[in-house]
Design a protein around this motif. Structure first.
Motif, short mmCIF file in Angstrom:
data_model
loop_
_atom_site.label_atom_id
_atom_site.label_comp_id
_atom_site.label_asym_id
_atom_site.label_seq_id
_atom_site.Cartn_x
_atom_site.Cartn_y
_atom_site.Cartn_z
N ARG A 135 0.83 -1.21 0.00
CA ARG A 135 0.00 0.00 0.00
C ARG A 135 0.86 1.27 0.00
NH1 ARG A 135 -5.48 -0.49 0.98
NH2 ARG A 135 -6.20 -2.62 1.43
N THR A 136 1.83 1.26 -0.90
CA THR A 136 2.70 2.41 -1.09
C THR A 136 2.34 3.09 -2.40
OG1 THR A 136 4.49 1.34 0.13
CG2 THR A 136 5.09 3.19 -1.30
N GLY A 137 1.95 4.33 -2.35
CA GLY A 137 1.52 5.05 -3.54
C GLY A 137 2.67 5.29 -4.51
N ALA A 138 2.35 5.23 -5.81
CA ALA A 138 3.38 5.45 -6.84
C ALA A 138 2.73 5.93 -8.12
CB ALA A 138 4.15 4.15 -7.10
N LEU A 139 3.51 6.67 -8.89
CA LEU A 139 3.07 7.15 -10.21
C LEU A 139 4.26 7.04 -11.16
CD1 LEU A 139 1.23 8.46 -12.24
CD2 LEU A 139 1.64 10.67 -11.16
N ILE A 140 4.15 6.15 -12.13
CA ILE A 140 5.24 5.87 -13.08
C ILE A 140 4.75 6.20 -14.49
CG2 ILE A 140 6.83 4.12 -13.96
CD1 ILE A 140 6.27 2.53 -11.37
N LYS A 165 13.77 -2.93 -7.35
CA LYS A 165 14.16 -2.49 -6.01
C LYS A 165 14.38 -0.98 -5.97
CE LYS A 165 16.23 -6.86 -4.50
NZ LYS A 165 17.45 -7.54 -3.99
N LEU A 166 14.96 -0.43 -7.04
CA LEU A 166 15.19 1.01 -7.07
C LEU A 166 13.87 1.77 -7.16
CD1 LEU A 166 17.11 3.34 -7.06
CD2 LEU A 166 17.48 3.04 -9.52
N ILE A 167 12.95 1.26 -7.95
CA ILE A 167 11.63 1.91 -8.05
C ILE A 167 10.93 1.89 -6.71
CG2 ILE A 167 9.34 1.74 -9.09
CD1 ILE A 167 10.66 0.64 -11.61
N GLU A 168 11.00 0.74 -6.02
CA GLU A 168 10.37 0.63 -4.70
C GLU A 168 11.01 1.59 -3.70
OE1 GLU A 168 9.68 -3.47 -3.34
OE2 GLU A 168 10.07 -4.11 -5.39
N SER A 169 12.32 1.73 -3.77
CA SER A 169 13.00 2.63 -2.83
C SER A 169 12.66 4.09 -3.12
CB SER A 169 14.51 2.41 -2.91
OG SER A 169 15.02 2.80 -4.17
N ILE A 170 12.46 4.42 -4.39
CA ILE A 170 12.10 5.81 -4.76
C ILE A 170 10.75 6.19 -4.15
CG2 ILE A 170 11.36 7.26 -6.70
CD1 ILE A 170 13.55 5.96 -8.36
N PHE A 171 9.78 5.25 -4.18
CA PHE A 171 8.44 5.56 -3.70
C PHE A 171 8.23 5.16 -2.24
CE2 PHE A 171 7.69 5.42 -8.32
CZ PHE A 171 7.10 6.67 -8.47
N SER A 172 9.29 4.73 -1.58
CA SER A 172 9.19 4.46 -0.15
C SER A 172 8.80 5.75 0.57
CB SER A 172 10.53 3.94 0.38
OG SER A 172 10.51 3.87 1.79
N LYS A 173 7.97 5.62 1.59
CA LYS A 173 7.47 6.80 2.30
C LYS A 173 8.58 7.58 2.98
CE LYS A 173 2.96 4.64 3.01
NZ LYS A 173 1.98 4.13 3.99
N GLU A 174 9.69 6.93 3.25
CA GLU A 174 10.82 7.62 3.87
C GLU A 174 11.71 8.31 2.84
OE1 GLU A 174 10.14 4.37 4.46
OE2 GLU A 174 9.07 4.73 6.36
N SER A 175 11.47 8.03 1.55
CA SER A 175 12.31 8.60 0.51
C SER A 175 11.91 10.04 0.21
CB SER A 175 12.21 7.77 -0.77
OG SER A 175 12.84 8.44 -1.85
N LEU A 182 7.57 9.32 -11.54
CA LEU A 182 8.84 8.79 -12.03
C LEU A 182 8.74 8.67 -13.54
CD1 LEU A 182 11.64 7.37 -11.67
CD2 LEU A 182 10.35 5.23 -11.39
N ILE A 183 9.67 9.26 -14.28
CA ILE A 183 9.66 9.23 -15.75
C ILE A 183 10.63 8.15 -16.23
CG2 ILE A 183 9.99 10.53 -17.88
CD1 ILE A 183 7.75 11.62 -16.23
N ILE A 208 -11.25 9.39 -6.86
CA ILE A 208 -9.82 9.31 -7.14
C ILE A 208 -9.11 10.57 -6.67
CG2 ILE A 208 -10.22 7.81 -9.12
CD1 ILE A 208 -9.59 10.19 -10.93
N GLY A 209 -7.81 10.43 -6.38
CA GLY A 209 -7.04 11.55 -5.86
C GLY A 209 -6.16 12.21 -6.90
N LEU A 210 -5.25 13.03 -6.40
CA LEU A 210 -4.38 13.82 -7.26
C LEU A 210 -3.47 12.94 -8.11
CD1 LEU A 210 -3.48 16.70 -8.02
CD2 LEU A 210 -1.81 16.57 -6.16
N ARG A 211 -3.03 11.82 -7.56
CA ARG A 211 -2.11 10.94 -8.29
C ARG A 211 -2.78 10.40 -9.56
NH1 ARG A 211 -0.54 7.97 -4.21
NH2 ARG A 211 1.42 9.05 -3.83
N HIS A 212 -4.02 9.96 -9.44
CA HIS A 212 -4.73 9.42 -10.60
C HIS A 212 -5.04 10.52 -11.62
CE1 HIS A 212 -5.35 6.08 -7.79
NE2 HIS A 212 -5.69 5.34 -8.83
N ARG A 213 -5.41 11.70 -11.13
CA ARG A 213 -5.73 12.81 -12.04
C ARG A 213 -4.48 13.30 -12.77
NH1 ARG A 213 -10.79 14.74 -11.57
NH2 ARG A 213 -12.01 14.00 -9.78
#
Length: 266
Positions: A135-140, A165-175, A182-183, A208-213
């Motif tokens: 349940r970690t939000g992401a937009l690729i 792993k790099l994609i997951e670390s980028i969208f980690s909540k602590e990142s 992410l482009i 839907i929220g800002l990420r989907h829009r």
């Protein structure tokens, strides 16, 4: 008295068919957008103009004629995004487009191996699946050209190989890079923390929220694919050509990525 004979040749049939296709494409592009209401308003003005002209109402005819003359320029300005998208759709259907039978038949590299693309697809799908499970939000955003436009002032250049792993670390909540998009272009992750345009389509689901829009917004006027992982629901969605497909499975995501990254260049 001779009856009026209507001559209808095969050229007239082709002419009518082309007009119908163009009108259908125009309707599909404008449907559900604010531009559609503006288009209806312009149609009403034209209808009133022809009516007052037929009734020989000189003053109104003159006023509406001037409005229409200026309206041609206004149409180009108002409908600039829709015109660009319309031309993009037409470009995909031309005999020389990358998806056409002519191009696939005569251009070289027909037997190119797509092992690299398949590896990238697996990495992106794996990352999206893991992010959804956590349940970690992401937009690729999967862009088809390095000339993709985004806000470079707020984004962070990465220029890294694609890795789950790099994609997951980028969208980690602590990142510090987890906000924004992410482009990805080709085999590289180009930039992170990218601010994307937000769609103004009033027909999008209200939940839907800002990420989907933002995902819909970046695909409305460009040939990109956007992948969204919902932080609240833990689901995967995709946006393409301004259309949002929600709650898809990892297998469906992989098929969509194949269509964009493999079938699109074959």
């Amino acid at each position: 008295m001779d009856l009026l004979k209507l001559e209808f040749s095969w050229l007239d049939a082709i002419d009518l068919l082309i007009v119908i296709v163009l009108v259908i494409q125009l309707y599909r592009l404008l449907k559900g957008s604010l531009a559609f209401n503006i288009f209806l308003g312009l149609c009403v003005i034209y209808a009133i103009y022809f009516l007052v002209k037929a009734l020989h109402m000189t003053i109104l005819t003159s006023i509406l004629q001037n409005i229409i003359n200026v309206g041609i320029i206004a149409i180009i300005v108002i409908f600039q995004p829709e015109i660009r998208k319309f031309l993009l759709v037409l470009g995909k259907k031309t005999p020389l487009s990358k998806d056409s039978f002519f191009t696939k038949l005569f251009l070289p590299d027909k037997f190119k191996s797509y092992k690299e693309e398949e590896a990238i697809i697996n990495e992106i799908t794996l990352a999206a699946t893991h992010l959804a499970q956590k349940r970690t939000g992401a937009l690729i955003v999967i862009a088809n050209t390095y000339r993709v436009k985004f806000d470079t002032a707020s984004s962070i250049n990465i220029d890294a190989n694609i890795s789950a792993k790099l994609i997951e670390s980028i969208f980690s909540k602590e990142s510090p890079l987890h906000d924004g998009g992410l482009i990805i272009v080709g085999n590289k992750m180009l930039a992170a923390k990218v601010i994307l345009p937000v769609s103004e389509n009033p027909n999008l689901p209200t939940r839907i929220g800002l990420r989907h829009r933002s995902a819909v917004g970046i695909t409305e006027h460009s040939d990109n694919l956007a992948i969204i992982v919902s932080e609240e629901r833990g689901t995967i969605s995709v946006a393409q050509d301004g259309v949002l497909s929600m709650d898809i499975s990892p297998e469906e995501l992989k098929v969509k990525l194949y269509e964009v990254m493999v079938d699109g260049i074959s």
